[in-house]
Structure formats: structure tokens, C-alpha cells
Write a protein that holds these residues in place. Structure first.
Motif, PDB file in Angstrom:
ATOM      1  N   ALA A   1       0.840  -1.205   0.000  1.00  0.00           N
ATOM      2  CA  ALA A   1       0.000   0.000   0.000  1.00  0.00           C
ATOM      3  C   ALA A   1       0.873   1.253   0.000  1.00  0.00           C
ATOM      4  N   LEU A   2       1.961   1.227   0.756  1.00  0.00           N
ATOM      5  CA  LEU A   2       2.890   2.357   0.819  1.00  0.00           C
ATOM      6  C   LEU A   2       3.459   2.647  -0.564  1.00  0.00           C
ATOM      7  N   VAL A   3       3.918   1.615  -1.264  1.00  0.00           N
ATOM      8  CA  VAL A   3       4.481   1.802  -2.604  1.00  0.00           C
ATOM      9  C   VAL A   3       3.401   2.294  -3.566  1.00  0.00           C
ATOM     10  N   ASP A   4       2.200   1.726  -3.490  1.00  0.00           N
ATOM     11  CA  ASP A   4       1.095   2.194  -4.340  1.00  0.00           C
ATOM     12  C   ASP A   4       0.843   3.684  -4.140  1.00  0.00           C
ATOM     13  N   GLU A   5       0.757   4.092  -2.886  1.00  0.00           N
ATOM     14  CA  GLU A   5       0.470   5.503  -2.587  1.00  0.00           C
ATOM     15  C   GLU A   5       1.606   6.413  -3.043  1.00  0.00           C
ATOM     16  N   LEU A   6       2.838   5.996  -2.841  1.00  0.00           N
ATOM     17  CA  LEU A   6       3.973   6.813  -3.284  1.00  0.00           C
ATOM     18  C   LEU A   6       3.988   6.939  -4.807  1.00  0.00           C
ATOM     19  N   GLU A   7       3.747   5.837  -5.501  1.00  0.00           N
ATOM     20  CA  GLU A   7       3.724   5.895  -6.964  1.00  0.00           C
ATOM     21  C   GLU A   7       2.581   6.786  -7.461  1.00  0.00           C
ATOM     22  N   TRP A   8       1.425   6.730  -6.797  1.00  0.00           N
ATOM     23  CA  TRP A   8       0.311   7.578  -7.198  1.00  0.00           C
ATOM     24  C   TRP A   8       0.662   9.054  -6.979  1.00  0.00           C
ATOM     25  N   GLU A   9       1.246   9.362  -5.833  1.00  0.00           N
ATOM     26  CA  GLU A   9       1.633  10.757  -5.537  1.00  0.00           C
ATOM     27  C   GLU A   9       2.664  11.263  -6.536  1.00  0.00           C
ATOM     28  N   ILE A  10       3.628  10.420  -6.891  1.00  0.00           N
ATOM     29  CA  ILE A  10       4.654  10.804  -7.870  1.00  0.00           C
ATOM     30  C   ILE A  10       3.994  11.111  -9.219  1.00  0.00           C
ATOM     31  N   ALA A  11       3.029  10.288  -9.609  1.00  0.00           N
ATOM     32  CA  ALA A  11       2.356  10.474 -10.899  1.00  0.00           C
ATOM     33  C   ALA A  11       1.533  11.759 -10.947  1.00  0.00           C
ATOM     34  N   GLN A  12       1.169  12.314  -9.795  1.00  0.00           N
ATOM     35  CA  GLN A  12       0.352  13.523  -9.756  1.00  0.00           C
ATOM     36  C   GLN A  12       1.162  14.795  -9.979  1.00  0.00           C
TER      37      GLN A  12
ATOM     38  N   LEU B   1      13.390   2.794  -0.121  1.00  0.00           N
ATOM     39  CA  LEU B   1      12.243   3.390  -0.812  1.00  0.00           C
ATOM     40  C   LEU B   1      12.695   4.512  -1.740  1.00  0.00           C
ATOM     41  N   ILE B   2      13.560   5.378  -1.243  1.00  0.00           N
ATOM     42  CA  ILE B   2      14.054   6.489  -2.069  1.00  0.00           C
ATOM     43  C   ILE B   2      14.862   5.948  -3.239  1.00  0.00           C
ATOM     44  N   GLU B   3      15.701   4.949  -2.976  1.00  0.00           N
ATOM     45  CA  GLU B   3      16.506   4.352  -4.040  1.00  0.00           C
ATOM     46  C   GLU B   3      15.623   3.778  -5.155  1.00  0.00           C
ATOM     47  N   PHE B   4      14.601   3.011  -4.788  1.00  0.00           N
ATOM     48  CA  PHE B   4      13.749   2.373  -5.784  1.00  0.00           C
ATOM     49  C   PHE B   4      12.856   3.367  -6.508  1.00  0.00           C
ATOM     50  N   LEU B   5      12.365   4.378  -5.811  1.00  0.00           N
ATOM     51  CA  LEU B   5      11.402   5.295  -6.409  1.00  0.00           C
ATOM     52  C   LEU B   5      12.035   6.503  -7.096  1.00  0.00           C
ATOM     53  N   SER B   6      13.333   6.709  -6.912  1.00  0.00           N
ATOM     54  CA  SER B   6      13.978   7.863  -7.537  1.00  0.00           C
ATOM     55  C   SER B   6      14.132   7.668  -9.046  1.00  0.00           C
ATOM     56  N   HIS B   7      13.944   6.443  -9.511  1.00  0.00           N
ATOM     57  CA  HIS B   7      13.989   6.137 -10.942  1.00  0.00           C
ATOM     58  C   HIS B   7      12.736   5.354 -11.296  1.00  0.00           C
TER      59      HIS B   7
ATOM     60  N   ALA C   1      10.671   2.514 -12.587  1.00  0.00           N
ATOM     61  CA  ALA C   1      11.013   1.101 -12.746  1.00  0.00           C
ATOM     62  C   ALA C   1       9.750   0.247 -12.732  1.00  0.00           C
ATOM     63  N   GLU C   2       9.880  -0.969 -13.218  1.00  0.00           N
ATOM     64  CA  GLU C   2       8.782  -1.931 -13.243  1.00  0.00           C
ATOM     65  C   GLU C   2       8.760  -2.724 -11.935  1.00  0.00           C
ATOM     66  N   ASN C   3       7.576  -3.138 -11.521  1.00  0.00           N
ATOM     67  CA  ASN C   3       7.390  -4.034 -10.372  1.00  0.00           C
ATOM     68  C   ASN C   3       8.105  -3.581  -9.105  1.00  0.00           C
ATOM     69  N   VAL C   4       7.999  -2.308  -8.787  1.00  0.00           N
ATOM     70  CA  VAL C   4       8.656  -1.793  -7.589  1.00  0.00           C
ATOM     71  C   VAL C   4       8.120  -2.493  -6.341  1.00  0.00           C
ATOM     72  N   LYS C   5       6.809  -2.742  -6.311  1.00  0.00           N
ATOM     73  CA  LYS C   5       6.219  -3.411  -5.139  1.00  0.00           C
ATOM     74  C   LYS C   5       6.873  -4.759  -4.894  1.00  0.00           C
ATOM     75  N   ASP C   6       6.964  -5.571  -5.934  1.00  0.00           N
ATOM     76  CA  ASP C   6       7.549  -6.903  -5.774  1.00  0.00           C
ATOM     77  C   ASP C   6       9.039  -6.816  -5.453  1.00  0.00           C
ATOM     78  N   ARG C   7       9.740  -5.974  -6.172  1.00  0.00           N
ATOM     79  CA  ARG C   7      11.187  -5.875  -5.959  1.00  0.00           C
ATOM     80  C   ARG C   7      11.513  -5.355  -4.573  1.00  0.00           C
ATOM     81  N   LEU C   8      10.747  -4.388  -4.099  1.00  0.00           N
ATOM     82  CA  LEU C   8      11.023  -3.813  -2.785  1.00  0.00           C
ATOM     83  C   LEU C   8      10.439  -4.655  -1.652  1.00  0.00           C
TER      84      LEU C   8
END
Length: 184
Positions: free
Chosen positions: A37-48, A150-156, A158-165
Motif C-alpha cells: 500500500a505504501l508503494v502504491d500511494e507513493l507511486e500515485w503521488e509521484i504520478a500527480q 524506498l528512495i533508491e527504488f522510487l527515484s527512478h 522502474a517496473e514491479n517496484v512493489k515486488d522488488r522492494l
């Protein structure tokens, strides 16, 4: 009567051995769900964030030749923006409920309030203060403990961040291969 006592004792021991497993599974499901859920919310916020928005990074000191080592980077995935998001994103956990898989009884966490106002399928979803406070606490723990990852994975992008992280890097979701990939 004598045959019943060992059978009842055996049954009681078998049931007692299942109690810690159920508690451990609940905790694992909670932490896995909070991470996802954390990754979903961060990705949604980034997309906004407007993709044209930038932030200046680097040193603002003037070099001996009169130049500065400042570069403009996209704001959405900048460390400054991600750090800001991590400080407030767990508040969004109040918009999640708990759903138990009927076959396995594994818990997953789903949004009960959509970002865009569309109706959500809430069949079988438990939504109460205990669920949201537990999820928020788990989210805050994960955000604090794995902030660098989290910062490392989301700063670029990428695909499947939830699974990878959540599965590979943190081991919070060792059963994640069986979780459907939901998109917000």
C-alpha cells in the motif's frame, strides 16, 4: 474414558501450536500489505506531479572560475520530494480496509476510497479503526526502517517496484507471487 484423554490432549496441543502461526501470519500479512500500500500511494503521488516541474540540485557555492555546480532534475522523483512524501503518506492508510482470502484466510489490504471518486468493490472488506491504525503503524515502521531503499527504488522509474522492494529487498512479502497485481 482413558482413550479420550490422550486424544483430547493431542488435539489441544495441535490447536495450541497453530495459535502462534496464525499470529505470525497476521503480522506478515499486515507488514506485506502495508509495504504494498505504501508503494502504491507513493507511486500515485509521484504520478500527480507535473512532469515539467524541476528542482535545482547540487552545490550553490561559486567555483573559482565563477560557475556553479547546479543541475535541474525532475521534482517528482527527487530525494526532496520523496522524503516529503514519506513523512505524510502513511496518513493515507485510513483509506484502506482488510480483505481475507476465503480459501487461504490470508489478509490483503485494499483501498476503500478511490483517488478519483469511482465506486470501489467492498465485498468482504473489513473497514474499522483497528485495521486502519494497525496498517498506519506498520506503514510508519516500514517507511522509517526502509527509507533509503524506498528512495533508491522510487527515484527512478522502474517496473514491479512493489515486488522488488516488498519481496526481494525487504522480505516483507515472501508470498507475494500469489498476490494479484492491483493498480490504482
Amino acid at each position: 474414558m482413558r482413550g479420550r484423554i490422550p486424544a483430547l490432549l493431542g488435539l489441544a496441543l495441535a490447536l495450541a501450536s497453530l495459535v502462534p502461526t496464525a499470529g505470525a501470519r497476521r503480522s506478515q500479512d499486515l507488514h506485506c500489505g502495508a509495504c504494498r500500500a505504501l508503494v502504491d500511494e507513493l507511486e500515485w503521488e509521484i504520478a500527480q506531479v507535473d512532469p515539467r516541474k524541476t528542482i535545482q540540485m547540487g552545490s550553490f557555492r561559486i567555483n573559482p572560475d565563477g560557475s556553479q555546480s547546479v543541475v535541474e532534475v525532475p521534482y517528482a522523483r527527487s530525494e526532496a520530494h520523496l522524503t516529503e512524501l514519506l513523512e505524510r503518506v502513511c496518513e493515507k492508510m485510513k483509506e484502506y480496509g482488510e480483505r481475507a482470502d476465503p480459501a487461504t484466510q490470508r489478509k490483503s489490504y485494499v483501498r476503500v476510497i478511490s483517488h478519483d471518486g469511482t465506486k470501489m468493490d467492498l465485498a468482504g472488506v473489513k473497514f474499522d479503526g483497528d485495521v486502519t491504525s494497525s496498517l498506519k503503524f506498520a506503514c510508519e515502521s516500514i517507511a522509517e526502517e526502509y527509507e533509503d531503499e524506498l528512495i533508491e527504488f522510487l527515484s527512478h522509474e522502474a517496473e514491479n517496484v512493489k515486488d522488488r522492494l516488498c519481496s526481494k529487498r525487504t522480505d516483507l512479502c515472501d508470498h507475494a507471487l500469489h498476490i494479484p497485481h492491483d493498480e490504482l
